[in-house]
Motif scaffolding. Structure first.
Motif, PDB file in Angstrom:
ATOM      1  N   ILE A  88      34.179  49.750  41.246  1.00 26.05           N
ATOM      2  CA  ILE A  88      34.746  49.313  42.534  1.00 26.05           C
ATOM      3  C   ILE A  88      34.834  47.793  42.583  1.00 26.05           C
ATOM      4  N   GLU A  89      33.771  47.115  42.109  1.00 27.90           N
ATOM      5  CA  GLU A  89      33.782  45.648  42.088  1.00 27.90           C
ATOM      6  C   GLU A  89      34.860  45.127  41.150  1.00 27.90           C
ATOM      7  N   LEU A  90      34.997  45.755  39.988  1.00 22.99           N
ATOM      8  CA  LEU A  90      36.033  45.326  39.038  1.00 22.99           C
ATOM      9  C   LEU A  90      37.429  45.549  39.618  1.00 22.99           C
ATOM     10  N   SER A  91      37.638  46.667  40.288  1.00 23.70           N
ATOM     11  CA  SER A  91      38.937  46.948  40.907  1.00 23.70           C
ATOM     12  C   SER A  91      39.270  45.907  41.962  1.00 23.70           C
ATOM     13  N   ALA A  92      38.265  45.519  42.757  1.00 21.44           N
ATOM     14  CA  ALA A  92      38.492  44.496  43.781  1.00 21.44           C
ATOM     15  C   ALA A  92      38.838  43.160  43.135  1.00 21.44           C
ATOM     16  N   LEU A  97      42.852  39.032  41.791  1.00 19.88           N
ATOM     17  CA  LEU A  97      43.586  38.262  40.773  1.00 19.88           C
ATOM     18  C   LEU A  97      45.084  38.531  40.840  1.00 19.88           C
ATOM     19  N   GLN A  98      45.462  39.776  41.081  1.00 18.63           N
ATOM     20  CA  GLN A  98      46.887  40.093  41.198  1.00 18.63           C
ATOM     21  C   GLN A  98      47.502  39.361  42.388  1.00 18.63           C
ATOM     22  N   THR A  99      46.792  39.310  43.495  1.00 22.22           N
ATOM     23  CA  THR A  99      47.278  38.589  44.676  1.00 22.22           C
ATOM     24  C   THR A  99      47.429  37.106  44.372  1.00 22.22           C
ATOM     25  N   GLU A 100      46.427  36.549  43.704  1.00 15.41           N
ATOM     26  CA  GLU A 100      46.468  35.133  43.374  1.00 15.41           C
ATOM     27  C   GLU A 100      47.617  34.811  42.417  1.00 15.41           C
TER      28      GLU A 100
END
Length: 116
Positions: A88-92, A97-100
């Motif tokens: 879950i932490e890795l997915s977040a 990162l995708q947003t950035e």
């Protein structure tokens, strides 16, 4: 079938106790440890056992020795002791990162188009 675990040697047990004290803040990062004789008395083991325990802690990155000054807690916790992130932490992190990356891409496109 259950995995068999071998009994840990006294020096391994002492090394784990010291590592746990470092993890819990009993010994601060960078702090000088008591001398080997005092540590051996504290943990009720022979000096040779304490020397092996400190050697194991050095190998694992928990402490550093500076002859003739003494043994010091390492400045950072060994990487192997850092808790592994959950899925879950890795997915977040991936979403962040995708947003950035998307925001950076938009900024670059604006700059290339001559827009502020």
């Amino acid at each position: 079938m259950e995995a068999e675990t071998r009994p840990r040697a006294p020096f391994e047990q002492v090394a784990e106790k010291i590592a746990e004290e470092i993890r819990s803040g009993g010994y601060a990062l960078g702090e000088k440890l008591p001398n080997q004789r005092d540590l051996a008395e504290r943990y009720d083991v022979a000096i040779a056992t304490m020397q092996k325990a400190l050697g194991l802690l050095r190998e694992r990155g928990w402490v550093n020795s500076r002859a003739p000054i003494g043994t010091f807690v390492a400045a950072v916790t060994p990487a192997s002791e850092q808790p592994a992130p959950t899925l879950i932490e890795l997915s977040a992190q991936v979403r962040d990162l995708q947003t950035e990356v998307s925001q950076l891409r938009q900024s670059v496109e604006r700059l290339e188009a001559g827009q502020p």
